[in-house]
Design a protein around this motif. Structure first.
Motif, mmCIF file in Angstrom:
data_model
loop_
_atom_site.group_PDB
_atom_site.id
_atom_site.type_symbol
_atom_site.label_atom_id
_atom_site.label_comp_id
_atom_site.label_asym_id
_atom_site.label_seq_id
_atom_site.Cartn_x
_atom_site.Cartn_y
_atom_site.Cartn_z
ATOM 1 N N ARG A 34 0.789 -1.149 -0.089
ATOM 2 C CA ARG A 34 0.017 0.196 0.107
ATOM 3 C C ARG A 34 0.929 1.098 -0.231
ATOM 4 O O ARG A 34 0.502 1.970 -1.241
ATOM 5 C CB ARG A 34 -0.580 0.244 0.976
ATOM 6 N N THR A 35 1.958 0.817 0.994
ATOM 7 C CA THR A 35 2.772 2.271 0.563
ATOM 8 C C THR A 35 3.225 3.032 -0.780
ATOM 9 O O THR A 35 3.421 4.011 -1.615
ATOM 10 C CB THR A 35 3.908 1.888 1.771
ATOM 11 N N VAL A 36 4.157 1.487 -1.023
ATOM 12 C CA VAL A 36 4.627 1.749 -2.570
ATOM 13 C C VAL A 36 3.828 2.194 -3.581
ATOM 14 O O VAL A 36 3.372 3.393 -4.199
ATOM 15 C CB VAL A 36 5.318 0.427 -2.720
ATOM 16 N N ALA A 37 1.920 1.495 -3.747
ATOM 17 C CA ALA A 37 1.263 2.330 -3.999
ATOM 18 C C ALA A 37 0.842 3.777 -4.449
ATOM 19 O O ALA A 37 0.380 3.786 -4.591
ATOM 20 C CB ALA A 37 -0.322 1.514 -4.325
ATOM 21 N N ALA A 38 0.827 4.006 -2.600
ATOM 22 C CA ALA A 38 0.838 5.698 -2.728
ATOM 23 C C ALA A 38 1.777 6.273 -3.185
ATOM 24 O O ALA A 38 1.418 7.673 -3.652
ATOM 25 C CB ALA A 38 0.641 6.029 -1.069
ATOM 26 N N VAL A 39 3.046 6.317 -3.224
ATOM 27 C CA VAL A 39 3.983 6.318 -2.958
ATOM 28 C C VAL A 39 3.898 6.792 -5.278
ATOM 29 O O VAL A 39 4.383 8.252 -5.124
ATOM 30 C CB VAL A 39 5.345 6.246 -3.509
ATOM 31 N N GLU A 40 3.683 5.593 -5.670
ATOM 32 C CA GLU A 40 3.433 5.624 -7.249
ATOM 33 C C GLU A 40 2.084 6.847 -7.695
ATOM 34 O O GLU A 40 2.571 7.220 -8.551
ATOM 35 C CB GLU A 40 3.161 4.214 -7.250
ATOM 36 N N ALA A 41 1.614 7.424 -6.748
ATOM 37 C CA ALA A 41 -0.048 7.550 -6.813
ATOM 38 C C ALA A 41 0.208 9.040 -6.980
ATOM 39 O O ALA A 41 -0.146 10.309 -7.448
ATOM 40 C CB ALA A 41 -1.354 7.454 -6.361
ATOM 41 N N ARG A 42 1.709 9.736 -6.221
ATOM 42 C CA ARG A 42 1.909 10.732 -6.072
ATOM 43 C C ARG A 42 2.847 11.311 -6.770
ATOM 44 O O ARG A 42 2.709 12.850 -7.891
ATOM 45 C CB ARG A 42 2.546 11.319 -4.052
ATOM 46 N N LEU A 43 3.558 10.480 -7.771
ATOM 47 C CA LEU A 43 4.548 10.828 -8.211
ATOM 48 C C LEU A 43 4.150 10.786 -9.745
ATOM 49 O O LEU A 43 4.101 11.426 -10.619
ATOM 50 C CB LEU A 43 5.517 9.843 -8.237
ATOM 51 N N GLY A 44 2.797 10.029 -10.032
ATOM 52 C CA GLY A 44 2.204 9.903 -11.090
ATOM 53 C C GLY A 44 2.345 9.147 -11.927
ATOM 54 O O GLY A 44 2.420 8.690 -13.491
ATOM 55 N N LEU A 45 3.554 8.331 -11.868
ATOM 56 C CA LEU A 45 4.242 7.351 -12.227
ATOM 57 C C LEU A 45 4.545 5.901 -11.175
ATOM 58 O O LEU A 45 4.094 5.285 -10.165
ATOM 59 C CB LEU A 45 5.762 8.073 -12.542
ATOM 60 N N ARG A 46 4.443 4.486 -12.760
ATOM 61 C CA ARG A 46 4.351 3.087 -12.267
ATOM 62 C C ARG A 46 5.685 3.311 -11.604
ATOM 63 O O ARG A 46 6.596 2.857 -13.090
ATOM 64 C CB ARG A 46 4.440 2.395 -12.707
ATOM 65 N N LEU A 47 6.443 2.520 -10.013
ATOM 66 C CA LEU A 47 8.333 2.473 -10.032
ATOM 67 C C LEU A 47 8.152 0.816 -10.520
ATOM 68 O O LEU A 47 9.816 0.567 -10.453
ATOM 69 C CB LEU A 47 8.492 2.611 -8.535
ATOM 70 N N PHE A 48 7.571 0.089 -9.962
ATOM 71 C CA PHE A 48 7.560 -1.451 -10.266
ATOM 72 C C PHE A 48 6.344 -1.984 -11.303
ATOM 73 O O PHE A 48 5.375 -1.409 -11.418
ATOM 74 C CB PHE A 48 7.970 -2.046 -8.647
ATOM 75 N N ARG A 49 7.592 -3.349 -11.881
ATOM 76 C CA ARG A 49 6.282 -3.822 -12.733
ATOM 77 C C ARG A 49 5.692 -5.230 -11.225
ATOM 78 O O ARG A 49 7.128 -5.844 -10.303
ATOM 79 C CB ARG A 49 6.440 -4.686 -13.693
ATOM 80 N N ARG A 50 4.373 -5.391 -10.894
ATOM 81 C CA ARG A 50 4.416 -6.567 -10.613
ATOM 82 C C ARG A 50 3.752 -7.617 -10.941
ATOM 83 O O ARG A 50 2.827 -7.719 -11.736
ATOM 84 C CB ARG A 50 3.322 -6.233 -9.576
ATOM 85 N N SER A 51 3.938 -8.877 -11.096
ATOM 86 C CA SER A 51 3.580 -10.725 -11.563
ATOM 87 C C SER A 51 3.762 -11.603 -9.983
ATOM 88 O O SER A 51 4.219 -11.411 -8.670
ATOM 89 C CB SER A 51 4.259 -10.945 -11.945
#
Length: 297
Positions: A34-51
């Motif tokens: 959730r923390t990573v997703a929140a940071v990505e949302a604030r940055l407006g870009l995706r930092l990681f590819r998840r699988s």
């Protein structure tokens, strides 16, 4: 942007998964996600590819994370530096110097240093080899040279001067030694460094330097032993002033050419304090440098 959230993002990149990062932090993996997703949302870009099996940085994520880690490190160092201002210097200080310099110029002042900084534990590593500071976890090195070289940060502690000396006993039975050229007829005591072995340099007033060839059947790799050999009357030697000034004052050694500059390398030489990092100087290192500069001056 919350600094702790950014540290979690950086930790995820280092550990390679949410689960591994959560174990380091002792929290639930979903909290890290959730923390990573929140940071990505604030940055407006995706930092990681998840699988389901792996996690990897995106192209944008690699650029961002490569710039993020040094900034976080710098923030931690800034915080540590600010905290050290308000507390007494402490910790273990590992210091290296040549055997002779440690014996003559550092050890005599240790009681004063410990009285001023009782929370600093000292480890003195005397060595005539230039120890690698990083490999040996050394905080501070004292080196004797015309000028320091390499990637280490340096600050001058004191200037040094070299003198050609001999004992009164040697002079009473030797041939004349009224000028540097007379050394060619003497069994000189030579330091093991290459530049000290074959010629010594002299300069008088505004004259150009003169190189005088020297030879002898005794070469010694330690300045303390070389001084002792001179005291024992074995011949003339070229030694630093900080090592033999007391002997000259007592009359146990004689300065052969007091009005002439002497050296084996450059005429302007010094003792330098060297340390690994310019960006962050721990207070234990800073106070040690200031202390030595004051004492040696």
């Amino acid at each position: 942007m919350n600094i702790n959230d950014l540290k979690i993002v950086s930790l995820v990149a280092e550990q390679g998964s949410f689960a591994a990062a959560s174990r380091v932090l002792s929290v639930d993996p979903s909290s890290v996600s959730r923390t990573v997703a929140a940071v990505e949302a604030r940055l407006g870009l995706r930092l990681f590819r998840r699988s389901t099996r792996s996690l990897s940085a995106t192209e944008e994520g690699k650029i961002y994370l490569s710039r993020l880690r040094p900034l976080l490190d710098e923030l931690d160092q800034a915080q540590d530096a600010a905290r050290e201002v308000s507390r007494r210097p402490s910790g273990t200080l590992r210091l290296t110097a040549s055997v002779a310099f440690a014996h003559k110029c550092i050890v005599p002042h240790l009681s004063d240093f410990q009285a001023l900084y009782p929370d600093i534990a000292l480890e003195i590593l005397p060595s005539d080899a230039n120890l690698d500071l990083t490999a040996n976890a050394i905080d501070l090195a004292i080196r004797l040279a015309p000028s320091p070289s390499g990637d280490l940060v340096s600050t001058k502690l004191m200037g040094t001067v070299y003198r050609v000396i001999a004992s009164p006993e040697y002079l009473s039975r030797s041939g004349p030694l009224s000028k540097p050229e007379d050394l060619q007829a003497h069994n000189c005591l030579r330091f093991a460094l290459p530049e000290f072995r074959t010629r010594w340099r002299f300069r008088s007033g505004g004259d150009a330097p003169t190189d005088v060839p020297v030879s002898g059947n005794l070469i010694i790799a330690n300045a303390l032993s070389l001084r002792q050999a001179a005291l024992n009357g074995l011949g003339p030697a070229l030694l630093a002033d900080w090592l033999i000034n007391d002997d000259i004052a007592r009359g146990t050694l004689v300065d052969l050419f007091p009005d002439t500059d002497c050296t084996a390398t450059e005429f302007d030489t010094a003792a330098w304090a060297l340390y690994p990092s310019r960006s962050y100087l721990p207070s234990k290192v800073r106070v040690a440098i200031d202390f030595l500069r004051e004492k040696l001056r």
